[in-house]
Design a protein around this motif. Structure first.
Motif, PDB file in Angstrom:
ATOM      1  N   ASP A  10     -21.608  43.102 111.366  1.00 57.35           N
ATOM      2  CA  ASP A  10     -22.338  44.347 111.649  1.00 57.35           C
ATOM      3  C   ASP A  10     -21.808  45.006 112.918  1.00 57.35           C
ATOM      4  O   ASP A  10     -21.509  46.195 112.936  1.00 57.35           O
ATOM      5  N   GLN A  11     -21.708  44.222 113.983  1.00 58.86           N
ATOM      6  CA  GLN A  11     -21.269  44.769 115.270  1.00 58.86           C
ATOM      7  C   GLN A  11     -19.840  45.302 115.186  1.00 58.86           C
ATOM      8  O   GLN A  11     -19.547  46.399 115.673  1.00 58.86           O
ATOM      9  N   ALA A  12     -18.947  44.532 114.565  1.00 57.07           N
ATOM     10  CA  ALA A  12     -17.545  44.965 114.452  1.00 57.07           C
ATOM     11  C   ALA A  12     -17.418  46.220 113.597  1.00 57.07           C
ATOM     12  O   ALA A  12     -16.659  47.134 113.937  1.00 57.07           O
ATOM     13  N   LEU A  13     -18.162  46.283 112.494  1.00 46.79           N
ATOM     14  CA  LEU A  13     -18.112  47.487 111.662  1.00 46.79           C
ATOM     15  C   LEU A  13     -18.698  48.683 112.404  1.00 46.79           C
ATOM     16  O   LEU A  13     -18.156  49.788 112.335  1.00 46.79           O
ATOM     17  N   GLN A  14     -19.775  48.463 113.112  1.00 42.21           N
ATOM     18  CA  GLN A  14     -20.404  49.542 113.881  1.00 42.21           C
ATOM     19  C   GLN A  14     -19.418  50.098 114.915  1.00 42.21           C
ATOM     20  O   GLN A  14     -19.329  51.306 115.111  1.00 42.21           O
ATOM     21  N   ASN A  16     -15.938  49.695 114.921  1.00 44.76           N
ATOM     22  CA  ASN A  16     -14.589  50.036 114.458  1.00 44.76           C
ATOM     23  C   ASN A  16     -14.508  50.785 113.131  1.00 44.76           C
ATOM     24  O   ASN A  16     -13.508  51.464 112.881  1.00 44.76           O
ATOM     25  N   PHE A  17     -15.504  50.632 112.291  1.00 43.69           N
ATOM     26  CA  PHE A  17     -15.502  51.273 110.967  1.00 43.69           C
ATOM     27  C   PHE A  17     -16.912  51.766 110.666  1.00 43.69           C
ATOM     28  O   PHE A  17     -17.595  51.253 109.778  1.00 43.69           O
ATOM     29  N   TYR A  18     -17.329  52.759 111.414  1.00 44.76           N
ATOM     30  CA  TYR A  18     -18.725  53.191 111.362  1.00 44.76           C
ATOM     31  C   TYR A  18     -19.144  53.674 109.975  1.00 44.76           C
ATOM     32  O   TYR A  18     -20.262  53.419 109.538  1.00 44.76           O
ATOM     33  N   LYS A  19     -18.264  54.350 109.246  1.00 41.09           N
ATOM     34  CA  LYS A  19     -18.627  54.825 107.905  1.00 41.09           C
ATOM     35  C   LYS A  19     -18.906  53.651 106.966  1.00 41.09           C
ATOM     36  O   LYS A  19     -19.775  53.732 106.117  1.00 41.09           O
ATOM     37  N   VAL A  20     -18.174  52.568 107.124  1.00 45.02           N
ATOM     38  CA  VAL A  20     -18.449  51.361 106.330  1.00 45.02           C
ATOM     39  C   VAL A  20     -19.811  50.808 106.732  1.00 45.02           C
ATOM     40  O   VAL A  20     -20.635  50.492 105.870  1.00 45.02           O
ATOM     41  N   TYR A  21     -20.055  50.714 108.030  1.00 47.42           N
ATOM     42  CA  TYR A  21     -21.345  50.217 108.508  1.00 47.42           C
ATOM     43  C   TYR A  21     -22.491  51.062 107.955  1.00 47.42           C
ATOM     44  O   TYR A  21     -23.495  50.525 107.489  1.00 47.42           O
ATOM     45  N   GLU A  22     -22.333  52.378 107.993  1.00 43.45           N
ATOM     46  CA  GLU A  22     -23.381  53.275 107.475  1.00 43.45           C
ATOM     47  C   GLU A  22     -23.606  53.107 105.976  1.00 43.45           C
ATOM     48  O   GLU A  22     -24.684  53.395 105.484  1.00 43.45           O
ATOM     49  N   SER A  23     -22.583  52.662 105.246  1.00 44.86           N
ATOM     50  CA  SER A  23     -22.710  52.510 103.795  1.00 44.86           C
ATOM     51  C   SER A  23     -23.521  51.277 103.408  1.00 44.86           C
ATOM     52  O   SER A  23     -23.948  51.150 102.259  1.00 44.86           O
ATOM     53  N   LEU A  24     -23.726  50.356 104.344  1.00 41.55           N
ATOM     54  CA  LEU A  24     -24.500  49.150 104.062  1.00 41.55           C
ATOM     55  C   LEU A  24     -25.983  49.486 103.958  1.00 41.55           C
ATOM     56  O   LEU A  24     -26.525  50.194 104.794  1.00 41.55           O
ATOM     57  N   GLN A  25     -26.603  48.963 102.906  1.00 43.25           N
ATOM     58  CA  GLN A  25     -28.030  49.192 102.698  1.00 43.25           C
ATOM     59  C   GLN A  25     -28.852  48.184 103.507  1.00 43.25           C
ATOM     60  O   GLN A  25     -28.344  47.138 103.890  1.00 43.25           O
ATOM     61  N   ASN A  57     -28.381  44.640 101.323  1.00 40.56           N
ATOM     62  CA  ASN A  57     -28.420  44.664  99.860  1.00 40.56           C
ATOM     63  C   ASN A  57     -27.272  45.545  99.360  1.00 40.56           C
ATOM     64  O   ASN A  57     -27.467  46.605  98.786  1.00 40.56           O
ATOM     65  N   GLY A  58     -26.065  45.093  99.624  1.00 35.08           N
ATOM     66  CA  GLY A  58     -24.875  45.787  99.157  1.00 35.08           C
ATOM     67  C   GLY A  58     -24.596  47.073  99.912  1.00 35.08           C
ATOM     68  O   GLY A  58     -25.120  47.294 101.007  1.00 35.08           O
ATOM     69  N   GLN A  59     -23.761  47.888  99.299  1.00 41.76           N
ATOM     70  CA  GLN A  59     -23.327  49.139  99.901  1.00 41.76           C
ATOM     71  C   GLN A  59     -23.542  50.292  98.941  1.00 41.76           C
ATOM     72  O   GLN A  59     -23.546  50.104  97.731  1.00 41.76           O
ATOM     73  N   LEU A  60     -23.651  51.481  99.508  1.00 42.30           N
ATOM     74  CA  LEU A  60     -23.612  52.719  98.737  1.00 42.30           C
ATOM     75  C   LEU A  60     -22.264  53.371  99.011  1.00 42.30           C
ATOM     76  O   LEU A  60     -21.723  53.236 100.106  1.00 42.30           O
ATOM     77  N   ASN A  70      -9.854  46.619  98.622  1.00 40.36           N
ATOM     78  CA  ASN A  70     -10.541  47.857  98.215  1.00 40.36           C
ATOM     79  C   ASN A  70     -11.847  47.597  97.480  1.00 40.36           C
ATOM     80  O   ASN A  70     -12.225  48.348  96.603  1.00 40.36           O
ATOM     81  N   ARG A  71     -12.547  46.539  97.850  1.00 43.35           N
ATOM     82  CA  ARG A  71     -13.785  46.206  97.142  1.00 43.35           C
ATOM     83  C   ARG A  71     -15.017  46.534  97.973  1.00 43.35           C
ATOM     84  O   ARG A  71     -15.028  46.363  99.178  1.00 43.35           O
ATOM     85  N   THR A  72     -16.053  46.954  97.271  1.00 46.63           N
ATOM     86  CA  THR A  72     -17.340  47.206  97.905  1.00 46.63           C
ATOM     87  C   THR A  72     -18.301  46.069  97.553  1.00 46.63           C
ATOM     88  O   THR A  72     -18.169  45.411  96.526  1.00 46.63           O
ATOM     89  N   PHE A  73     -19.268  45.888  98.410  1.00 44.70           N
ATOM     90  CA  PHE A  73     -20.293  44.860  98.280  1.00 44.70           C
ATOM     91  C   PHE A  73     -21.370  45.392  97.336  1.00 44.70           C
ATOM     92  O   PHE A  73     -22.013  46.400  97.617  1.00 44.70           O
ATOM     93  N   LEU A  74     -21.537  44.721  96.198  1.00 42.72           N
ATOM     94  CA  LEU A  74     -22.468  45.192  95.174  1.00 42.72           C
ATOM     95  C   LEU A  74     -23.933  44.986  95.571  1.00 42.72           C
ATOM     96  O   LEU A  74     -24.321  43.885  95.975  1.00 42.72           O
ATOM     97  N   PRO A  75     -24.757  46.029  95.421  1.00 45.00           N
ATOM     98  CA  PRO A  75     -26.205  45.854  95.568  1.00 45.00           C
ATOM     99  C   PRO A  75     -26.737  44.954  94.440  1.00 45.00           C
ATOM    100  O   PRO A  75     -26.116  44.837  93.374  1.00 45.00           O
ATOM    101  N   ILE A  76     -27.878  44.341  94.652  1.00 44.63           N
ATOM    102  CA  ILE A  76     -28.440  43.404  93.680  1.00 44.63           C
ATOM    103  C   ILE A  76     -28.579  44.012  92.290  1.00 44.63           C
ATOM    104  O   ILE A  76     -28.221  43.369  91.299  1.00 44.63           O
TER     105      ILE A  76
END
Length: 155
Positions: A10-14, A16-25, A57-60, A70-76
């Motif tokens: 969470d901290q590293a994404l926040q 260095n990759f804020y858009k990825v962090y924001e995509s996390l639900q 709970n995954g990403q949007l 290039n994979r996203t974390f699937l929501p439940i």
């Protein structure tokens, strides 16, 4: 401990990759976690999967969780619907495939990283490529996958 690694991600994404962090639900609720039971033998969801989904709970969207792929974390809900789709005998799915594989990451093109729920490879992460018959162990466990995500997020 998995939770410590997830907090570091969470901290590293926040940072260095804020858009990825924001995509996390937000983390999954107990009701959402209960939906996963259908995908696991004896309806027993492993504690490491529970911890992962309580984290988020995954990403949007389509931002890669791991900056090395290039994979996203699937929501439940998508885990369950993907698992049901892949195990539907009426679908034209590339074999080999096992009901013991639970999709957790997806690239949008029919390819997954799967969590193995049984047997000698229980807890390992396998690759499922829709256009290949090769099914390889990519990570020996969820912790190893999380460490790679952390490493890539800190780069």
């Amino acid at each position: 401990m998995i939770v410590d690694t997830l907090e570091k991600i969470d901290q590293a994404l926040q940072n260095n990759f804020y858009k990825v962090y924001e995509s996390l639900q937000p983390g999954a609720t107990d009701d959402e976690l209960a939906l996963l039971k259908v995908c696991f033998p004896s309806n027993q969801v492993p504690e490491e999967i529970v911890s992962l989904y309580k984290w988020h709970n995954g990403q949007l969207g389509s931002y890669s969780l791991n900056q090395k792929d290039n994979r996203t974390f699937l929501p439940i809900d998508e885990v369950v619907s993907s698992w049901e789709f892949l195990n539907d005998p009426m679908e034209d799915i590339s074999e080999p495939l096992s009901k013991t594989w639970v999709p957790i990451l997806y690239n949008g093109a029919g390819d997954y990283l799967m969590y193995e729920t049984e047997g000698a490879d229980k807890g390992k992460i396998l690759s499922y490529w829709h256009d290949s018959k090769r099914r390889e162990v990519v990570y020996k466990n969820l912790k190893e996958l999380e460490q790679e995500v952390l490493s890539a997020a800190m780069a």
